[in-house]
Design a protein around this motif. Structure first.
Motif, PDB file in Angstrom:
ATOM      1  N   LEU A  66       9.346  -1.323  -6.404  1.00  0.00           N
ATOM      2  CA  LEU A  66      10.264  -0.315  -5.850  1.00  0.00           C
ATOM      3  C   LEU A  66      11.211   0.165  -6.937  1.00  0.00           C
ATOM      4  O   LEU A  66      11.458   1.367  -7.080  1.00  0.00           O
ATOM      5  CB  LEU A  66      11.073  -0.911  -4.696  1.00  0.00           C
ATOM      6  CG  LEU A  66      10.375  -1.048  -3.342  1.00  0.00           C
ATOM      7  CD1 LEU A  66      11.173  -1.974  -2.434  1.00  0.00           C
ATOM      8  CD2 LEU A  66      10.202   0.315  -2.682  1.00  0.00           C
ATOM      9  N   LEU A  67      11.725  -0.780  -7.716  1.00  0.00           N
ATOM     10  CA  LEU A  67      12.662  -0.414  -8.772  1.00  0.00           C
ATOM     11  C   LEU A  67      11.976   0.380  -9.885  1.00  0.00           C
ATOM     12  O   LEU A  67      12.604   1.217 -10.527  1.00  0.00           O
ATOM     13  CB  LEU A  67      13.338  -1.660  -9.347  1.00  0.00           C
ATOM     14  CG  LEU A  67      14.335  -2.341  -8.406  1.00  0.00           C
ATOM     15  CD1 LEU A  67      14.793  -3.682  -8.973  1.00  0.00           C
ATOM     16  CD2 LEU A  67      15.549  -1.448  -8.140  1.00  0.00           C
ATOM     17  N   ASP A  68      10.708   0.087 -10.105  1.00  0.00           N
ATOM     18  CA  ASP A  68       9.964   0.852 -11.115  1.00  0.00           C
ATOM     19  C   ASP A  68       9.864   2.309 -10.695  1.00  0.00           C
ATOM     20  O   ASP A  68      10.010   3.230 -11.495  1.00  0.00           O
ATOM     21  CB  ASP A  68       8.547   0.291 -11.283  1.00  0.00           C
ATOM     22  CG  ASP A  68       8.547  -1.035 -12.041  1.00  0.00           C
ATOM     23  OD1 ASP A  68       9.576  -1.346 -12.667  1.00  0.00           O
ATOM     24  OD2 ASP A  68       7.529  -1.747 -11.970  1.00  0.00           O
ATOM     25  N   ILE A  69       9.596   2.536  -9.408  1.00  0.00           N
ATOM     26  CA  ILE A  69       9.439   3.896  -8.906  1.00  0.00           C
ATOM     27  C   ILE A  69      10.799   4.579  -8.787  1.00  0.00           C
ATOM     28  O   ILE A  69      10.970   5.735  -9.122  1.00  0.00           O
ATOM     29  CB  ILE A  69       8.730   3.881  -7.529  1.00  0.00           C
ATOM     30  CG1 ILE A  69       7.317   3.302  -7.680  1.00  0.00           C
ATOM     31  CG2 ILE A  69       8.666   5.287  -6.930  1.00  0.00           C
ATOM     32  CD1 ILE A  69       6.664   2.948  -6.364  1.00  0.00           C
TER      33      ILE A  69
ATOM     34  N   LYS B 244      17.134   5.030  -0.428  1.00  0.00           N
ATOM     35  CA  LYS B 244      18.346   4.533  -1.074  1.00  0.00           C
ATOM     36  C   LYS B 244      18.457   3.023  -0.941  1.00  0.00           C
ATOM     37  O   LYS B 244      18.940   2.350  -1.824  1.00  0.00           O
ATOM     38  CB  LYS B 244      19.584   5.197  -0.448  1.00  0.00           C
ATOM     39  CG  LYS B 244      19.676   6.668  -0.786  1.00  0.00           C
ATOM     40  CD  LYS B 244      21.048   7.204  -0.479  1.00  0.00           C
ATOM     41  CE  LYS B 244      21.243   8.581  -1.055  1.00  0.00           C
ATOM     42  NZ  LYS B 244      20.227   9.561  -0.532  1.00  0.00           N
ATOM     43  N   LYS B 245      18.029   2.533   0.217  1.00  0.00           N
ATOM     44  CA  LYS B 245      18.169   1.097   0.463  1.00  0.00           C
ATOM     45  C   LYS B 245      16.901   0.528   1.078  1.00  0.00           C
ATOM     46  O   LYS B 245      16.263   1.183   1.917  1.00  0.00           O
ATOM     47  CB  LYS B 245      19.340   0.827   1.426  1.00  0.00           C
ATOM     48  CG  LYS B 245      20.670   0.970   0.733  1.00  0.00           C
ATOM     49  CD  LYS B 245      21.813   0.891   1.699  1.00  0.00           C
ATOM     50  CE  LYS B 245      23.126   1.062   0.926  1.00  0.00           C
ATOM     51  NZ  LYS B 245      24.257   1.176   1.826  1.00  0.00           N
TER      52      LYS B 245
ATOM     53  N   ASP C 198       6.493   9.559  -3.483  1.00  0.00           N
ATOM     54  CA  ASP C 198       7.531  10.580  -3.263  1.00  0.00           C
ATOM     55  C   ASP C 198       8.548  10.120  -2.229  1.00  0.00           C
ATOM     56  O   ASP C 198       9.750  10.296  -2.391  1.00  0.00           O
ATOM     57  CB  ASP C 198       6.871  11.897  -2.838  1.00  0.00           C
ATOM     58  CG  ASP C 198       5.855  11.684  -1.719  1.00  0.00           C
ATOM     59  OD1 ASP C 198       5.159  10.623  -1.737  1.00  0.00           O
ATOM     60  OD2 ASP C 198       5.755  12.544  -0.823  1.00  0.00           O
ATOM     61  N   LYS C 199       8.032   9.495  -1.160  1.00  0.00           N
ATOM     62  CA  LYS C 199       8.958   9.021  -0.121  1.00  0.00           C
ATOM     63  C   LYS C 199       9.846   7.901  -0.666  1.00  0.00           C
ATOM     64  O   LYS C 199      11.047   7.857  -0.387  1.00  0.00           O
ATOM     65  CB  LYS C 199       8.165   8.514   1.090  1.00  0.00           C
ATOM     66  CG  LYS C 199       7.626   9.633   1.959  1.00  0.00           C
ATOM     67  CD  LYS C 199       7.051   9.094   3.244  1.00  0.00           C
ATOM     68  CE  LYS C 199       6.381  10.242   3.998  1.00  0.00           C
ATOM     69  NZ  LYS C 199       5.366   9.771   4.931  1.00  0.00           N
TER      70      LYS C 199
ATOM     71  N   GLY D 134       0.816  -1.208   0.000  1.00  0.00           N
ATOM     72  CA  GLY D 134       0.000   0.000   0.000  1.00  0.00           C
ATOM     73  C   GLY D 134       0.852   1.262   0.000  1.00  0.00           C
ATOM     74  O   GLY D 134       0.564   2.225  -0.712  1.00  0.00           O
ATOM     75  N   PHE D 135       1.938   1.236   0.786  1.00  0.00           N
ATOM     76  CA  PHE D 135       2.830   2.378   0.926  1.00  0.00           C
ATOM     77  C   PHE D 135       3.390   2.803  -0.428  1.00  0.00           C
ATOM     78  O   PHE D 135       3.473   3.979  -0.762  1.00  0.00           O
ATOM     79  CB  PHE D 135       3.966   1.979   1.875  1.00  0.00           C
ATOM     80  CG  PHE D 135       4.775   3.137   2.376  1.00  0.00           C
ATOM     81  CD1 PHE D 135       4.443   3.774   3.557  1.00  0.00           C
ATOM     82  CD2 PHE D 135       5.894   3.584   1.663  1.00  0.00           C
ATOM     83  CE1 PHE D 135       5.209   4.845   4.023  1.00  0.00           C
ATOM     84  CE2 PHE D 135       6.642   4.660   2.114  1.00  0.00           C
ATOM     85  CZ  PHE D 135       6.298   5.291   3.305  1.00  0.00           C
ATOM     86  N   LEU D 136       3.722   1.782  -1.245  1.00  0.00           N
ATOM     87  CA  LEU D 136       4.276   2.026  -2.581  1.00  0.00           C
ATOM     88  C   LEU D 136       3.343   2.847  -3.454  1.00  0.00           C
ATOM     89  O   LEU D 136       3.779   3.626  -4.299  1.00  0.00           O
ATOM     90  CB  LEU D 136       4.488   0.676  -3.274  1.00  0.00           C
ATOM     91  CG  LEU D 136       5.746  -0.080  -2.947  1.00  0.00           C
ATOM     92  CD1 LEU D 136       5.725  -1.435  -3.622  1.00  0.00           C
ATOM     93  CD2 LEU D 136       6.940   0.709  -3.409  1.00  0.00           C
TER      94      LEU D 136
END
Lengths: 1011, 147
Positions: free
Chosen positions: A774-777, A741-742, A735-736, A728-730
């Motif tokens: 994550l990598l898409d964003i 970074k990791k 923006d966050k 959900g956070f994704l």
């Protein structure tokens, strides 16, 4: 060209007679639909018939499967066409016009008795499956084959006349021709299965060159009692028992090399464990076993426990390594495996006596042709393409798929999909108004209660099978002199149509009231003879079969005179016993066709909608205030599909359906009744009003809970969340995420641990899903996944590979050396060991995502288990009736299960099981009454002392002490084992059809001669 | 004495042992004709009474054959049968018939070979033990003496 258009006008075609196809056909048939089941092999059963045992129960396979096979051969609504393929198909307006081609068997199925004389004399021209000599000694494809008949390879037959002459049943048709059949179908189910990857091109393994390297399936044949070695474990080269065996996993799977498939074949880890366990069970310390694997993918229900047992109880060695090569140890037939393990940089060589290659599944080339003819699209791996939320629907409307052709999978999942496909097909057929095959009309039953027994004895010669060893006319004369025997005759092949008609006629003319057949096994032929005497106006329980073939002439071949005496004894035993038999009534009840669905998540709503669309009234009971369950909080699937969009539509359709009554904030409080006549009490709404629902079927879809263990600072530190939170956070805080970074992910949090030993199945794929998103964003983000085994089964493997390719780092950790986590302001520091470099790594991460999986709602399932009398697994999931073959049926008749209440699964898998539950429910709902059979325990209240022994002895908790103070056994619930009858000290309980006096009469009959 | 042919009653459950017996037939595994099979739905259906009556009527040996442990079609019938057999063995010793004349076996439906082996071994065992002492009179010994 033949056509049976005039006989039935609407039906489904099931392509493939493996276990999935059989299940789909049976479900459709039980649901009152007509089915044509085709298979290109001479007998049905598919891959499963070649297995020795199945995981996780290690049950004998044929024992569990063969009743289904026999059932499918007998079922009124199924036409079974073996040696048959689809050659052409055309569709218009929801109808499929199909041309089927049946190759000649050269054997008349209605005459062949499977005596084996053809094979004995001409083994070269009787068909068998090649490769490591898969022949059963009888040389049918396997014992108990359906149809129970041989098949001739005419091309190999040199002297057709001679072959024809050896057949005592005159069943060989030398000029049998290929037949074309044009039929129309309302729906098609594809269950063609898959083939195994051929390890030959993978030269490093030496398969096909070194004799002691076999595939998993070949090893099954070696272990099998019906296999080429009759179950003796010997290796091919020198016929000696191996002392040390290795399994190599992922042979031809999970590899992008030439000749391999890139996906995971899903079933191999479990089958290798099973083979190793069965081997260990038999030889214990006399044999060493090792499995070479990359990831142990035991993610099915209770499979993790199986893995633990393999390691701890059986001492099976697991080596995490993909071997580099298998070579012959010079000068011997032994094999040496070269492999590297992470703890050691140098390769290791180890010797084994035998090596088993766990090769995976692939789609055979001819299926591509089939898909083309039908206009069904395939995915990049050549499997049938299905919808994201339509797991069994192909790209072509009206064509469904189940089993291996959808994706690699094991048997329980195949069974779920088969029932789901049947459910989908039923919908297409319903609108057409299918007509049934004309059911046979029986004359009214004659009342024989006042008559003295007039027994007719009919002795089969079964060609040479019986008459070859003993003189059947001597049997006939002997039986004729026994007391109460009115007629005694020889009937040749008693099971042939002519003989059956003759028996029927004699019963009527001679006013017989009991019948004894001297012939083969009642296991296979009882129903046939029961039907025959029923047609002659007798109750079907007035027949007894003396098994003088399978249990006499076939096993005493070298002792003709003793076999002859024994046949007389067996006939006499049957005569004395049948004299005491009496008509039994089968229990029949009317069916209430409403359905109660408990649980309003994806699985519950799917089942409810399918049934409501079928015209049934559904009560959908949900504990919480809203429909949707866990899926309401999931945003995306691994494949990138929008879950919320799907859920919105599902909830809307459920809420607005005129046949569905949704009851939210409702709790089940009591339950009584039997299938077809259930009454369930609920407390409904915020004010907890009590109301009762009457229904015929119950579907349990109560779901599971998202696990949230207090580990690794979860709910203590802001940067720590579950994969579900991250999902959900994704979406909500892109923006966050862009500033991160990791990210570190830890797998198996709260699963595969002492508190919750099972695998949660869904977490590996959710980690991969979130990592890719994550990598898409934020392509710059560095992701670390700390795992124990990556269990991305099936096509999920593609995403795992993609994640690795896109730079996600995977580190394996051991449970006794798990990562250390501590807070560093708004970040979290994770310390873990890199097993390859053998040193500690410290990562300070912006987000720590824990793969916490699903757990059963202990409290909830405990209550429901009590109310509905349902068993649960040790971790609180409901336990199905049969983990292999009946994964949707619960052990209480009339109850079905769907979704995560059964075990953790993905949304797609939940949908499939929801559809399957609706399909299974419809098999019951198709009937207006329920026939419960006649073999039930009956209590004589005069003799009952209410001692409670039966109450305790019954494995199904059926007997209870009623208000009148004696034991009562509900015939609708009785399973007919007779344990209560055996244990009752007052002999107040009798099991119908197996009453004490009938068993005693058999003993009397036996000892009459001896005394 | 070598003419003694024991009569053995085998109570076989429908789902496994009886099927295994049929399988022995399909595969033509031979075993002595002394074994008479009585089919029951479950080995748990075999009554202590049936076994004792069999001995009373003249059986020289009796065995109950059910499914492998854990495979019982009715969950626990084979375990119950095994308990009952163990109990009766004690009783048979007490009354002088002897515990060795009664046994419980388990097998899966596919184990035709095991069925035949058990039938063979058990027949041999009973042959060695000689006739059931509870059989009325000792006419058999008389016959041997005469012959």
């Amino acid at each position: 060209m033949e056509t049976y258009e005039d006989k039935y006008n609407n039906r489904a075609l099931v392509i493939g007679g493996g276990i999935g196809g059989i299940k789909a056909a049976l479900d459709l048939a039980e649901g009152g639909k007509n089915v044509v089941l085709i298979d290109k092999a001479p007998s049905i059963g598919g891959l499963m018939t070649q297995l020795d045992r199945t995981f996780p129960t290690n049950n004998c396979d044929l024992c569990t499967l063969s009743p289904h096979l026999a059932e499918s051969g007998r079922e009124l609504h199924i036409d079974l066409l073996t040696l048959t393929e689809l050659v052409d198909a055309d569709s218009e307006g929801g109808k499929f016009k199909v041309t089927l081609k049946t190759s000649p068997r050269f054997i008349d199925l209605s005459r062949c008795t499977a005596c084996g004389d053809c094979f004995k004399n001409f083994p070269e021209c009787v068909r068998f499956t090649p490769g490591l000599d898969h022949r059963a000694p009888t040389c049918m494809r396997y014992p108990q084959s359906t149809p129970y008949a041989y098949s001739i390879d005419m091309a190999k037959c040199k002297d057709v006349d001679a072959l024809g002459k050896v057949c005592p049943a005159n069943a060989i048709i030398p000029d049998d021709k290929e037949k074309l059949l044009e039929l129309e179908f309302g729906s098609i189910i594809l269950a063609p299965g898959a083939e195994l990857v051929d390890p030959r091109p993978l030269e490093v393994y030496g398969y096909g060159v070194l004799p002691n390297i076999v595939t998993g399936l070949e090893y099954e044949r070696i272990l099998s009692a019906s296999g080429p070695t009759l179950g003796e474990l010997i290796r091919p080269s020198d016929k000696k028992q191996p002392k040390k065996i290795a399994w190599i996993q992922c042979v031809g799977s999970r590899s992008v090399k030439e000749g391999c498939v890139s996906y995971c074949s899903s079933a191999c880890c479990m089958y290798a464990l099973k083979e190793a366990i069965v081997t260990k069970e038999r030889f214990q310390n006399d044999i060493e076993t090792a499995i070479f694997y990359m990831d142990m993918r035991t993610s099915g229900k209770d499979y993790e426990l199986y893995l633990q047992r393999a390691k701890e109880e059986y001492g099976i060695r697991l080596v995490r390594s993909r071997p580099e090569s298998v070579e012959r140890e010079p000068g011997t037939d032994n094999l040496s495996i070269t492999y590297t393990i992470t703890e050691n940089t140098l390769p290791v060589r180890e010797n084994f006596d035998m090596v088993i290659l766990s090769n995976g599944f692939r789609i055979s080339d001819d299926l591509i042709g089939l898909a083309e003819k039908l206009g069904v699209e395939l995915n990049e791996h050549r499997f049938a393409k299905t919808g994201a939320f339509e797991p069994v629907a192909t790209s072509k409307h009206g064509i469904y798929v189940c089993g291996l052709f959808e994706a690699p999978k094991d048997i329980p999942e195949t069974m779920v999909q088969a029932s789901a496909a049947a459910c989908m097909a039923m919908e297409d057929l319903q609108s057409e108004g299918a007509s049934k095959k004309p059911e046979e009309e029986f004359p009214p039953e004659r009342d024989v209660s006042k008559e003295e027994p007039r027994i007719g004895v009919f002795v089969c010669d079964c060609g040479y099978n019986i008459a070859g060893l003993i003189n059947t006319s001597e049997m006939v004369d002997y039986a004729g002199k026994l007391p109460q025997v009115a007629v005694s005759e020889g009937v040749g092949y008693g099971c042939s149509r002519e003989s059956l008609e003759h028996i029927q006629q004699v019963i009527q003319e001679e006013k017989l009231n009991r019948v004894v057949i001297g012939g083969c096994s009642p296991r296979t032929h009882e129903t046939l003879f029961q039907d025959t005497i029923r047609k002659a106006g007798l109750n079907k329980y007035l027949v007894e079969i003396a098994n003088i073939r399978d249990q006499d002439t076939w096993v005493h071949l070298d002792r003709a005179s003793e076999a002859s005496d024994k046949a007389k004894d067996l006939i006499r035993m049957a005569v004395t016993s049948v004299a005491l038999s009496h008509p039994l009534k089968e229990h029949v009840l009317p069916m209430n066709k409403d359905i109660l669905v408990v649980g309003g998540g994806v699985a519950g709503m799917t089942a409810a909608l399918k049934l409501a669309d079928g015209g049934f009234k559904v009560y959908l009971v949900e504990k919480s205030g809203e429909l949707g369950g866990i899926a309401r909080t999931i945003r995306k699937t691994l494949e990138g599909e929008d879950v919320q969009h799907f859920m919105k539509d599902l909830i809307e359709r459920t809420t607005n359906h005129k046949n569905i009554q949704v009851l939210t904030k409702s709790m089940i409080v009591d339950h009584t009744g039997m299938p077809g006549l259930f009454t369930t009490g609920l407390q409904v709404g915020p004010r907890m009003f009590y109301r009762q629902i009457k229904h015929g079927v119950t579907i349990l879809a109560t779901g599971a809970l998202a696990n949230r263990p207090r580990e690794y600072l979860l709910d203590e530190h802001e940067a720590v969340m579950t994969q579900l939170d991250l999902d959900g956070f994704l979406e909500d805080h892109k923006d966050k995420v862009k500033a991160w970074k990791k990210v570190v992910m830890i797998q198996c949090v709260g699963s595969r641990c002492p508190e919750n030993p099972n695998c949660s199945r869904i977490c590996c794929q959710s980690a991969i899903k979130n990592a890719l998103r994550l990598l898409d964003i934020n392509p710059e983000i560095q992701i670390y996944v700390l795992y124990r085994d990556m269990r991305t089964y099936g096509f999920q493997e593609d995403f795992y590979r993609e994640a690795r390719k896109r730079g996600v780092l995977f580190f394996r950790y051991e449970p006794d050396d798990s990562p250390k986590v501590s807070g560093r302001n708004e970040r979290v520091e994770v310390i873990f060991k890199d097993p390859i470099l053998n040193r500690e790594i410290t990562v300070t991460t912006d987000c720590l995502a824990l793969s916490t999986g699903l757990v059963a709602d202990e409290e909830d399932t405990e209550d429901l288990a009590m109310i509905f009398h349902l068993p649960r697994t040790s971790d609180g999931f409901f336990l199905e009736d049969h983990v292999k073959l009946r994964p949707v049926d619960l052990p209480v008749p009339g109850f079905f299960i769907a979704g995560t209440a059964h075990s953790p699964k993905t949304i797609r898998e939940s949908i499939a099981q929801g559809q399957a539950a609706a399909g299974r429910a419809q098999t019951l709902l198709a009937r207006d009454t329920i026939n419960l059979g006649a073999t039930v325990a009956r209590v004589d209240s005069e003799k009952c002392a209410a001692c409670l022994i039966c109450v305790r002895a019954c494995p199904f908790d059926v007997p209870f002490i009623n208000a009148d103070g004696y034991s009562e056994i509900d015939p609708a619930k009785c399973h007919g084992c007779g344990i209560c009858a055996a244990e009752c000290p007052a002999k107040a309980i009798q099991l119908m059809q197996y009453e004490d006096d009938q068993i005693m009469a058999k003993l009397d009959g036996l000892f009459e001669r001896i005394a | 004495m070598d003419t003694f042919e024991p009569v053995i009653v085998a109570f076989c459950c429908h789902y496994c042992a009886y099927t295994a017996a049929d399988m022995a037939g399909t595969m033509r595994y031979s075993y002595p004709p002394n074994v008479y099979i009585i089919r029951v739905p479950c080995s748990g259906k075999v009554d202590a009474l049936h076994i004792m009556k069999a001995f009373q009527k003249g059986a020289d040996g009796v065995y109950v054959a059910g499914c492998l442990e854990g495979d019982c079609h009715f969950k626990t019938g084979n375990i119950k049968a095994a308990h009952m057999v163990a109990y009766l063995k004690g009783l048979l010793d007490e009354i002088g018939i002897g515990a060795e004349r009664l046994e419980m076996f388990t097998m899966s439906a596919g184990m035709g070979e095991r069925f035949a082996r058990i039938a063979t071994d058990f027949t041999e065992r009973i042959r060695k033990l000689g006739p059931n002492p509870a059989k009325a009179g000792s006419d058999k010994t008389d016959k041997v003496a005469v012959g």
